[in-house]
Design a protein around this motif. Structure first.
Motif, PDB file in Angstrom:
ATOM      1  N   MET A   1       0.791  -1.268  -0.022  1.00 46.81           N
ATOM      2  CA  MET A   1      -0.013   0.024   0.056  1.00 46.81           C
ATOM      3  C   MET A   1       1.142   1.221  -0.042  1.00 46.81           C
ATOM      4  N   VAL A   2       0.746   2.211  -1.063  1.00 49.69           N
ATOM      5  CA  VAL A   2       1.508   3.410  -1.251  1.00 49.69           C
ATOM      6  C   VAL A   2       0.866   4.301  -0.452  1.00 49.69           C
ATOM      7  N   ASP A   3       1.751   5.112   0.561  1.00 47.21           N
ATOM      8  CA  ASP A   3       0.988   6.292   0.956  1.00 47.21           C
ATOM      9  C   ASP A   3       1.564   7.411   0.525  1.00 47.21           C
ATOM     10  N   ILE A   4       1.041   8.497  -0.043  1.00 48.34           N
ATOM     11  CA  ILE A   4       1.640   9.703  -0.658  1.00 48.34           C
ATOM     12  C   ILE A   4       1.434  10.900   0.315  1.00 48.34           C
ATOM     13  N   SER A   5       0.852  10.750   1.515  1.00 48.55           N
ATOM     14  CA  SER A   5       0.789  11.876   2.268  1.00 48.55           C
ATOM     15  C   SER A   5       2.180  12.261   2.576  1.00 48.55           C
ATOM     16  N   THR A   6       2.246  13.541   3.087  1.00 47.93           N
ATOM     17  CA  THR A   6       3.493  14.058   3.406  1.00 47.93           C
ATOM     18  C   THR A   6       3.627  15.145   4.437  1.00 47.93           C
ATOM     19  N   THR A   7       4.630  15.439   5.108  1.00 43.94           N
ATOM     20  CA  THR A   7       4.368  16.570   5.983  1.00 43.94           C
ATOM     21  C   THR A   7       5.447  17.632   5.773  1.00 43.94           C
ATOM     22  N   ILE A   8       5.109  18.958   6.293  1.00 44.09           N
ATOM     23  CA  ILE A   8       5.968  20.278   5.956  1.00 44.09           C
ATOM     24  C   ILE A   8       6.218  20.597   7.592  1.00 44.09           C
ATOM     25  N   GLY A   9       7.384  20.174   8.274  1.00 43.06           N
ATOM     26  CA  GLY A   9       7.214  20.754   9.501  1.00 43.06           C
ATOM     27  C   GLY A   9       5.951  20.151  10.295  1.00 43.06           C
ATOM     28  N   SER A  10       5.187  20.864  10.738  1.00 44.90           N
ATOM     29  CA  SER A  10       3.967  20.393  11.671  1.00 44.90           C
ATOM     30  C   SER A  10       2.699  20.181  10.853  1.00 44.90           C
ATOM     31  N   LEU A  11       2.966  20.691   9.222  1.00 45.55           N
ATOM     32  CA  LEU A  11       1.757  20.769   8.483  1.00 45.55           C
ATOM     33  C   LEU A  11       1.557  19.144   7.694  1.00 45.55           C
ATOM     34  N   ARG A  12       0.592  18.559   7.906  1.00 46.04           N
ATOM     35  CA  ARG A  12       0.462  17.320   7.147  1.00 46.04           C
ATOM     36  C   ARG A  12      -0.582  17.444   6.017  1.00 46.04           C
ATOM     37  N   ILE A  13       0.035  17.083   4.961  1.00 44.75           N
ATOM     38  CA  ILE A  13      -1.052  16.948   3.768  1.00 44.75           C
ATOM     39  C   ILE A  13      -1.425  15.694   3.008  1.00 44.75           C
ATOM     40  N   LYS A  14      -2.518  15.427   2.640  1.00 45.43           N
ATOM     41  CA  LYS A  14      -2.966  14.017   2.177  1.00 45.43           C
ATOM     42  C   LYS A  14      -2.364  13.753   1.102  1.00 45.43           C
ATOM     43  N   ASN A  15      -1.669  14.607   0.132  1.00 48.92           N
ATOM     44  CA  ASN A  15      -1.030  14.084  -0.921  1.00 48.92           C
ATOM     45  C   ASN A  15       0.071  15.481  -1.397  1.00 48.92           C
ATOM     46  N   PRO A  16       1.185  15.187  -1.893  1.00 53.48           N
ATOM     47  CA  PRO A  16       2.306  15.992  -2.031  1.00 53.48           C
ATOM     48  C   PRO A  16       2.222  17.290  -2.929  1.00 53.48           C
ATOM     49  N   THR A  17       1.074  17.426  -3.828  1.00 51.90           N
ATOM     50  CA  THR A  17       0.750  18.274  -4.675  1.00 51.90           C
ATOM     51  C   THR A  17       0.242  19.544  -4.290  1.00 51.90           C
ATOM     52  N   MET A  18       0.748  20.614  -4.341  1.00 51.79           N
ATOM     53  CA  MET A  18       0.279  21.858  -3.903  1.00 51.79           C
ATOM     54  C   MET A  18      -0.052  22.665  -5.158  1.00 51.79           C
ATOM     55  N   LEU A  19      -1.004  23.608  -5.005  1.00 54.33           N
ATOM     56  CA  LEU A  19      -1.209  24.486  -5.986  1.00 54.33           C
ATOM     57  C   LEU A  19      -0.397  25.672  -5.674  1.00 54.33           C
ATOM     58  N   ALA A  20       0.571  25.979  -6.635  1.00 55.82           N
ATOM     59  CA  ALA A  20       1.397  26.892  -6.689  1.00 55.82           C
ATOM     60  C   ALA A  20       0.566  28.353  -6.610  1.00 55.82           C
ATOM     61  N   SER A  21       1.203  29.542  -5.820  1.00 57.56           N
ATOM     62  CA  SER A  21       0.533  30.664  -5.868  1.00 57.56           C
ATOM     63  C   SER A  21       0.529  31.648  -7.076  1.00 57.56           C
ATOM     64  N   GLY A  22      -0.607  32.052  -7.639  1.00 54.22           N
ATOM     65  CA  GLY A  22      -0.814  32.865  -8.619  1.00 54.22           C
ATOM     66  C   GLY A  22      -1.770  32.037  -9.845  1.00 54.22           C
ATOM     67  N   ILE A  23      -1.994  30.747  -9.544  1.00 56.83           N
ATOM     68  CA  ILE A  23      -2.899  29.998 -10.549  1.00 56.83           C
ATOM     69  C   ILE A  23      -4.211  29.832  -9.952  1.00 56.83           C
ATOM     70  N   MET A  24      -5.291  30.312 -10.457  1.00 54.73           N
ATOM     71  CA  MET A  24      -6.709  29.792 -10.457  1.00 54.73           C
ATOM     72  C   MET A  24      -6.659  30.152  -8.752  1.00 54.73           C
ATOM     73  N   ASP A  25      -6.540  31.364  -8.202  1.00 54.95           N
ATOM     74  CA  ASP A  25      -6.479  31.317  -6.688  1.00 54.95           C
ATOM     75  C   ASP A  25      -6.887  33.037  -6.322  1.00 54.95           C
ATOM     76  N   GLU A  26      -7.727  33.676  -7.479  1.00 52.94           N
ATOM     77  CA  GLU A  26      -7.887  35.021  -6.880  1.00 52.94           C
ATOM     78  C   GLU A  26      -9.544  35.130  -6.199  1.00 52.94           C
ATOM     79  N   ASP A  27     -10.116  33.987  -6.344  1.00 50.10           N
ATOM     80  CA  ASP A  27     -11.235  33.738  -5.694  1.00 50.10           C
ATOM     81  C   ASP A  27     -11.654  32.352  -5.154  1.00 50.10           C
ATOM     82  N   ALA A  28     -12.624  32.511  -4.124  1.00 50.15           N
ATOM     83  CA  ALA A  28     -12.910  31.192  -3.366  1.00 50.15           C
ATOM     84  C   ALA A  28     -13.361  30.094  -4.480  1.00 50.15           C
TER      85      ALA A  28
END
Lengths: 260, 302
Positions: free
Chosen positions: B1-28
């Motif tokens: 079973m492959v687990d792709i969750s990851t941690t960045i310091g104290s922040l745990r994320i369910k998968n390691p792909t984050m949306l980079a700033s500036g793309i599709m993120d000006e409104d909710a």
């Protein structure tokens, strides 16, 4: 590559005192309702829906309203503009009797769809709504396609006095219309949308656009629908879910501007 | 079973792909869509104290091997953006507030509001290559950067990420200043300063003339930066720059990144790229006998 290609203007036509058509060579296939990004070097680059489609040439028709369109308006045959596109989804034209409602300069981008429908011998009714007779254009052009054309003016100076949406309501009551296509002021389109709960409906939305590549999010409506890629044409069912439709748009900074 | 969750310091994320700033993120609404598309975390548009319209068009071009942009930090200002963040409060994935300013005080005030609005972390944009008085102009001054990071880390309790520029002689020196200021993670890289000239009109196409280059072309630059940083910086690293496939993510992990951010890939593969990259990552990991992202992090380091 997705960059503007410098293209000479082949010809220009003055439609009214402040509406102009610019024709340029562009052999790429275009679907009615799609748009180009037009670069005026040193000024700006703006989205413009196609208003005339031939095999080898395409045209845009616009009103002199802002800095960029004002500069564009000054250009004549032989001047150069940057072209990229076509972008967006375009209309889906289907049905036995179609109604097109263009408000203001909206008729410009509906024209290729109307021509397309008439080439398929589809019964077509067109309503062109303008404030006053001086602002009217494309009436003869639309009549020549064989469509039934009505004109409304807010001040009664030509055609029927009143709003295009009022006349559309009358047409919808009298005739069996399979689909309604519209472009114009958003409040007019919102009114039409309400009239078309049980009729197929497609509207072309306008939003402040930056990248035109579906990345920057500037032109997004509803739950992340990009007018530049997912639109600019949205159907009635989708518009039902776009809560900002007819309520607000956003300026260059992303601030909400309410429609009134 | 492959687990792709990851941690960045104290922040745990369910998968390691984050949306980079500036793309599709000006409104909710846009950010909702990217969450639905499978992003493990969302980084907001870079937000300042006041509304900013950005540059005229053209703002984004696709060149042979990557994208070139100069948006000019358009944003509605932190007060108006609060309304968008309120709509994301129930979001299932962490929202990371990207902020830009010219002074430590501006950054601290913005970070404070982001924390107040429910941001899981803040990302300091000290690396935008094309905005006068902001971004790279503050991020290349190590003393100023140290003061900015210190001011923010003293102001907020949420993790503080610092996004740095590759347009410097020594990227480790910049990251060290952020580390000394108690940053929680380093995000590298922002775009590479670049230009495209139109031959017919003999002028740069971007309205701002210069812009930032992104996409596949800069991936080797990003990988090298992460590799350098991993050997000198103790903080968790988040890799950005040209990640378009699951294997691109693996390469960044091996260089030392614990998570990655995707931006240009949304153009190349559409908004569903997050889900696609995660699937490719899982497939690659299971084919190679890995069960956890942490097993990959830094695997290429000496």
């Amino acid at each position: 590559m997705n960059i503007p290609i410098i293209t000479p203007i082949q010809s220009t036509t003055l439609e009214t005192k402040d509406v102009k058509t610019i024709t340029f060579a562009h052999p790429a296939p275009v679907i009615p309702g799609q748009f180009y990004m037009i670069w005026i070097p040193g000024v700006d680059e703006i989205p413009m829906s196609v208003s005339r489609i031939t095999l080898k040439t395409k045209a845009i028709t616009f009103r002199d309203v802002g800095d960029a369109t004002h500069q564009l308006f000054q250009l004549n045959a032989g001047s150069h503009i940057g072209i990229r596109g076509p972008y967006g989804n375009g209309f889906t034209i289907a049905g036995k009797h179609l109604l097109f409602v263009g408000g203001g300069t909206g008729i410009a981008m509906l024209a290729p769809a109307i021509e397309h429908a008439r080439k398929q011998k589809v019964k077509t009714t067109v309503i062109i709504g303008v404030k006053t007779h001086q602002e009217l254009f494309f009436e003869q052009h639309m009549k020549r396609t064989g469509a039934t054309v009505y004109v409304t003016t807010d001040d009664g100076s030509y055609g029927e006095k009143g709003f295009a949406s009022d006349l559309a309501a009358t047409v919808l009551k009298k005739e069996h219309i399979d689909a309604v296509y519209t472009c114009g002021p958003e409040l007019m389109m919102k009114t039409l949308h309400k009239l078309c709960k049980h009729i197929r409906f497609q509207a072309s939305l306008e939003r402040y656009m930056k990248c035109a590549m579906g990345l920057c999010g500037q032109c997004c409506v509803g739950d992340g629908l990009r007018v530049c890629v997912d639109g600019p044409i949205f159907d009635g069912t989708t518009l039902q879910k776009i809560t900002d439709f007819g309520k607000y748009h956003r300026d260059a900074a992303g601030r909400k501007i309410m429609y009134k | 079973m492959v687990d792709i969750s990851t941690t960045i310091g104290s922040l745990r994320i369910k998968n390691p792909t984050m949306l980079a700033s500036g793309i599709m993120d000006e409104d909710a609404g846009s950010m909702h869509r990217m969450i639905r598309s499978g992003a493990g975390a969302i980084v907001t548009k870079s937000i300042g104290l006041h509304a900013r319209e950005g540059y005229p068009n053209p703002t984004v071009l696709e060149l042979e091997y990557g994208l070139l942009n100069a948006m000019g930090l358009p944003n509605p200002g932190i007060d108006a953006y609060e309304d968008e963040l309120q709509l994301l409060k129930k979001s299932r994935v962490p929202i990371i507030g990207s902020i830009y300013g010219a002074t430590p005080d501006e950054f601290a005030r913005l970070a404070d509001t982001m924390q107040h609005c429910g941001a899981a972390a803040v990302e300091l944009n000290v690396s935008c290559p094309h905005a006068k008085h902001y971004g790279m102009e503050v991020g290349c001054d190590t003393q100023l950067l140290y003061k900015i990071v210190t001011a923010v880390t003293e102001q907020v309790t949420i993790p503080v990420f610092v996004k740095i520029s590759p347009n410097v002689t020594n990227i480790v020196e910049i990251a060290s200043a952020a580390e000394q200021g108690n940053a929680d993670a380093i995000v590298a890289i922002n775009t590479v300063k670049a230009m495209k000239i139109d031959l017919e009109t003999r002028q740069p196409i971007l309205a701002n003339k210069t812009g930032g280059y992104s996409g596949r072309a800069i991936k080797p630059i990003g990988v090298r930066c992460i590799y350098d940083l991993a050997q000198h910086i103790k903080l968790p690293l988040i890799g950005v720059g040209g990640i378009t496939t699951g294997q691109d993510a693996v390469e960044y992990f091996m260089a030392g990144a614990s998570a990655v951010q995707l931006g240009s890939a949304v153009y190349y593969r559409g908004p569903d790229v997050f889900r696609a990259v995660c699937t490719e990552l899982k497939d690659w990991m299971s084919a190679h006998g890995y069960t956890n992202v942490s097993q990959l992090v830094g695997a290429a380091l000496p």
